[in-house]
Design an enzyme around this catalytic site. Sequence first.
Site, PDB file in Angstrom:
ATOM      1  N   CYS A 131      27.143 -13.453  35.963  1.00 35.10           N
ATOM      2  CA  CYS A 131      27.414 -13.183  34.565  1.00 35.10           C
ATOM      3  C   CYS A 131      26.468 -12.295  33.682  1.00 35.10           C
ATOM      4  CB  CYS A 131      27.844 -14.645  34.090  1.00 35.10           C
ATOM      5  SG  CYS A 131      28.824 -14.141  32.432  1.00 35.10           S
ATOM      6  N   CYS A 138      24.074 -17.867  28.469  1.00 33.18           N
ATOM      7  CA  CYS A 138      24.561 -19.304  28.122  1.00 33.18           C
ATOM      8  C   CYS A 138      23.335 -20.451  28.958  1.00 33.18           C
ATOM      9  CB  CYS A 138      25.886 -19.696  28.599  1.00 33.18           C
ATOM     10  SG  CYS A 138      26.996 -18.545  28.129  1.00 33.18           S
ATOM     11  N   CYS A 194      23.910 -22.423  32.120  1.00 35.14           N
ATOM     12  CA  CYS A 194      24.919 -21.970  32.886  1.00 35.14           C
ATOM     13  C   CYS A 194      23.980 -21.867  34.214  1.00 35.14           C
ATOM     14  CB  CYS A 194      25.815 -20.810  32.625  1.00 35.14           C
ATOM     15  SG  CYS A 194      26.851 -20.444  33.865  1.00 35.14           S
ATOM     16  N   CYS A 223      43.146 -25.016  37.560  1.00 41.07           N
ATOM     17  CA  CYS A 223      42.044 -24.160  36.524  1.00 41.07           C
ATOM     18  C   CYS A 223      41.281 -23.232  37.288  1.00 41.07           C
ATOM     19  CB  CYS A 223      41.252 -25.220  35.847  1.00 41.07           C
ATOM     20  SG  CYS A 223      42.118 -26.352  34.989  1.00 41.07           S
ATOM     21  N   CYS A 236      45.494 -22.847  34.270  1.00 40.98           N
ATOM     22  CA  CYS A 236      44.657 -22.784  32.894  1.00 40.98           C
ATOM     23  C   CYS A 236      43.771 -21.700  33.656  1.00 40.98           C
ATOM     24  CB  CYS A 236      43.986 -24.143  32.814  1.00 40.98           C
ATOM     25  SG  CYS A 236      42.619 -23.884  31.459  1.00 40.98           S
ATOM     26  N   CYS A 252      42.561 -24.889  25.359  1.00 42.50           N
ATOM     27  CA  CYS A 252      41.524 -25.813  25.855  1.00 42.50           C
ATOM     28  C   CYS A 252      40.156 -25.366  25.273  1.00 42.50           C
ATOM     29  CB  CYS A 252      41.667 -25.795  27.341  1.00 42.50           C
ATOM     30  SG  CYS A 252      40.364 -26.835  28.310  1.00 42.50           S
ATOM     31  N   ARG A 309      39.244 -34.672  27.733  1.00 37.47           N
ATOM     32  CA  ARG A 309      38.694 -34.463  29.280  1.00 37.47           C
ATOM     33  C   ARG A 309      37.295 -34.730  29.350  1.00 37.47           C
ATOM     34  NH1 ARG A 309      40.296 -29.247  31.193  1.00 37.47           N
ATOM     35  NH2 ARG A 309      42.521 -30.100  31.277  1.00 37.47           N
TER      36      ARG A 309
HETATM   37  S1  SF4 Z   1      29.081 -20.224  31.026  1.00 41.03           S
HETATM   38 FE1  SF4 Z   1      28.128 -19.120  32.426  1.00 41.03          FE
HETATM   39  S2  SF4 Z   1      29.873 -17.871  33.477  1.00 41.03           S
HETATM   40 FE2  SF4 Z   1      30.640 -18.526  31.371  1.00 41.03          FE
HETATM   41  S3  SF4 Z   1      29.875 -16.853  29.919  1.00 41.03           S
HETATM   42 FE3  SF4 Z   1      28.345 -18.175  29.892  1.00 41.03          FE
HETATM   43  S4  SF4 Z   1      26.885 -17.517  31.583  1.00 41.03           S
HETATM   44 FE4  SF4 Z   1      28.936 -16.649  32.079  1.00 41.03          FE
END
Ligand code: SF4
Length: 334
Positions: free
Chosen positions: A68, A72, A75, A112, A143, A203, A275
Site C-alpha cells: 500500500c 499508516c 499497518c 467484510c 462491507c 463503518c 465492534r
Molecule cells: S491501513 Fe494499511 S492498507 Fe490501509 S491505507 Fe493504511 S497502509 Fe494502506
Amino acid sequence: MTPFDTMSTHRSDVRGASDGNTGLKEALFIYNLPFNDLLHRAHTIHRSNFDPNAVQMSRLLSVKTGGCAEDCGYCSQSAHYPTGVKASKLLEVEHVLSEARKARDGGATRYCMGAAWRSPKDRDMEAITAMVRGVRALGMETCMTLGMLTPQQSARLADAGLDYYNHNIDTSERFYSEIITTRSFVDRLETLANVREAGIKVCAGGILGMGETVDDRVSMLVTLANLPMPPESVPINMLIPIPGSMLANAQPINPIDFVRTVALARILMPTSYVRLSAGRTDMSDETQALCFFVGANSIFVGETLLTADNPGEDRDAALFRRLGLRGEQLEPIV
Ligand code: SF4
C-alpha cells in the site's frame, strides 16, 4: 439531536459545560466517571437499545494484500515499512465467493472485504462490484474497505448493493498527522461523506494504544458521534504492534482505559454496533467480558484479521458459552 440528548441519567452532572467545546468536555467528564458509574451508565444504554446477550459476527478477508502506498504507522501492509508482508494482486471473484460461503456456513452474517489501497482504481471496480453482488446473493451483508472513494465510486458500490463501507478515522484530528502523513483527517471525512451520500451505511472507528492521549481517544469518538449521522458500526481496535512498522514499540493501552473507551462509544452512539476489532488475541477474557457488558456487540470471527492473528472460533465459542452470549441472527436479505 446531539449524542448527549440520548443520555438517560445524571444530566445534571454535566451542567455548566457550555462553551463551543461542550461535546468534548462532556465526553471527557463521562470517560472519567468512577468506573462503576461509567459501566452502569453504558450498560443501561446498551440494554435499552440492544439485546445485551447477542453479538453480531463478521468475517474479514483481505482481497488485496500489501504494497500500500499509504504510510499508516500501525499497518503491516504499508510499502513504507519493512514488515515482511508481500504484495499480492486482487483475488479472483470466485475465490472470494468460495471463502464467503465458508464464512456464512460458520455463522458469520456479514462479510467484510479489505484491499490495501490508497483508493481503488476505476479498472478494479468491475471485480469489486461483482464481489459485492456475489456475497449478497449468499444471503450475507457486505462491507468493503478499499481506501478513499470518489462520489462516483461510492455510487457504483451502492448500485451493486454494498451495505457498509469501512473507513476508520483512526484517532483524533490533532494526533492524526503523527500516525499518517500521506493523507489528512479531512480526506477521511470526505470519503465518509461520499459514502453516506451514496446511501451506504458507514463503518468508522479507530485504534487505541498508538501513543494517543485520553483527549485524543475521546475526541475521536466525539467526531464520530457528531457526524451528520453517526456510523452504524464503530470498530474499536487495540493496536497490534507490527514488527518493522513505525509503531512496533508502542506502549500497550491499559485494559481499564480500553473498557472506558468502549463504554464511551456506547454512550455517545447508543444505536450503533460497537465492534471489538483488532487486538482481541492479546485481550483477556475478562477484558472482553467487560467490553461486552458496556456495549460492544460485534466481533470479527476467524483465525486471521487481514494479516494479523485473531482468536479462533474455538476460543470465541468457549468464551461465548461462559458468558451466555450468542451470535446475532440476520433478517433475510431481500
Ligand atoms: S491501513 Fe494499511 S492498507 Fe490501509 S491505507 Fe493504511 S497502509 Fe494502506
